[in-house]
Structures are given as structure tokens and as C-alpha cells.
Design a protein around this motif. Sequence first.
Motif, PDB file in Angstrom:
ATOM      1  N   ILE A 137       0.828  -1.206   0.000  1.00 37.82           N
ATOM      2  CA  ILE A 137       0.000   0.000   0.000  1.00 37.82           C
ATOM      3  C   ILE A 137       0.867   1.262   0.000  1.00 37.82           C
ATOM      4  N   SER A 138       1.944   1.232   0.780  1.00 38.44           N
ATOM      5  CA  SER A 138       2.755   2.440   0.933  1.00 38.44           C
ATOM      6  C   SER A 138       3.402   2.848  -0.382  1.00 38.44           C
ATOM      7  N   ASN A 139       3.323   4.108  -0.672  1.00 35.79           N
ATOM      8  CA  ASN A 139       3.908   4.709  -1.871  1.00 35.79           C
ATOM      9  C   ASN A 139       3.446   4.049  -3.172  1.00 35.79           C
ATOM     10  N   TRP A 140       2.192   3.652  -3.227  1.00 35.89           N
ATOM     11  CA  TRP A 140       1.646   2.979  -4.410  1.00 35.89           C
ATOM     12  C   TRP A 140       1.978   3.734  -5.696  1.00 35.89           C
ATOM     13  N   SER A 141       1.739   5.025  -5.713  1.00 36.26           N
ATOM     14  CA  SER A 141       1.932   5.785  -6.953  1.00 36.26           C
ATOM     15  C   SER A 141       3.403   5.912  -7.350  1.00 36.26           C
ATOM     16  N   ALA A 142       4.318   5.693  -6.413  1.00 39.72           N
ATOM     17  CA  ALA A 142       5.745   5.773  -6.727  1.00 39.72           C
ATOM     18  C   ALA A 142       6.325   4.431  -7.163  1.00 39.72           C
ATOM     19  N   LYS A 143       5.566   3.358  -7.005  1.00 40.26           N
ATOM     20  CA  LYS A 143       6.064   2.036  -7.385  1.00 40.26           C
ATOM     21  C   LYS A 143       6.102   1.918  -8.905  1.00 40.26           C
ATOM     22  N   PRO A 144       7.072   1.176  -9.429  1.00 39.84           N
ATOM     23  CA  PRO A 144       7.102   0.955 -10.882  1.00 39.84           C
ATOM     24  C   PRO A 144       5.826   0.242 -11.337  1.00 39.84           C
ATOM     25  N   ALA A 145       5.414   0.509 -12.546  1.00 36.64           N
ATOM     26  CA  ALA A 145       4.175  -0.068 -13.077  1.00 36.64           C
ATOM     27  C   ALA A 145       4.193  -1.591 -13.010  1.00 36.64           C
ATOM     28  N   GLU A 146       5.327  -2.209 -13.300  1.00 37.56           N
ATOM     29  CA  GLU A 146       5.398  -3.671 -13.268  1.00 37.56           C
ATOM     30  C   GLU A 146       5.149  -4.209 -11.865  1.00 37.56           C
ATOM     31  N   GLU A 147       5.656  -3.525 -10.856  1.00 38.08           N
ATOM     32  CA  GLU A 147       5.416  -3.942  -9.475  1.00 38.08           C
ATOM     33  C   GLU A 147       3.942  -3.797  -9.123  1.00 38.08           C
ATOM     34  N   ARG A 148       3.316  -2.714  -9.567  1.00 41.35           N
ATOM     35  CA  ARG A 148       1.879  -2.527  -9.306  1.00 41.35           C
ATOM     36  C   ARG A 148       1.061  -3.609  -9.997  1.00 41.35           C
ATOM     37  N   ARG A 149       1.438  -3.964 -11.225  1.00 37.85           N
ATOM     38  CA  ARG A 149       0.716  -5.029 -11.942  1.00 37.85           C
ATOM     39  C   ARG A 149       0.871  -6.375 -11.224  1.00 37.85           C
TER      40      ARG A 149
END
Length: 73
Positions: free
Chosen positions: A43-55
Motif C-alpha cells: 500500500i505504501s507509496n503505491w503511486s511511486a512504485k514501478p508499473a510492473e510492481e503494481r501489476r
Amino acid sequence: MSLDIISFVEPQSPSIASPCVNVCTMDKATGWCLGCARTIREISNWSAKPAEERRTILAALPARKAELASRKG
């Protein structure tokens, strides 16, 4: 003599929306949020995570949600 410098920027991935549903309560047994099924670390820093990590995180959520739902029973 003037040199024009062109800077190339890698195209950014389209924004990947947070799966947050504003039910921010953590399950003690799994460490997953009862609303979105992510861990605090995810959850933390969701918008700063690389797109691949979010996927990758998003791909894990359906199974987690199913497990959480089966535990309610």
C-alpha cells in the motif's frame, strides 16, 4: 555556434489506479487489508512504485480476496 540539446524521456506507463476501497483494516492472520487485500508494504507509496510492481501486486489480489472471503465463513 549553438548546439541544440534534445533530451529523450522514456514514455511513462499509463497510471495504474490503486485498488483501495477505503476499508483500511488489516487482517491479523495474513497481514492483508480487508478492503483491498494488499499488505502495508504494498500500500505504501503505491503511486511511486514501478508499473510492473503494481501489476504484480494487482495480479495477486483476486486469490487473496477469495482467501479472505473464505475465512469469514
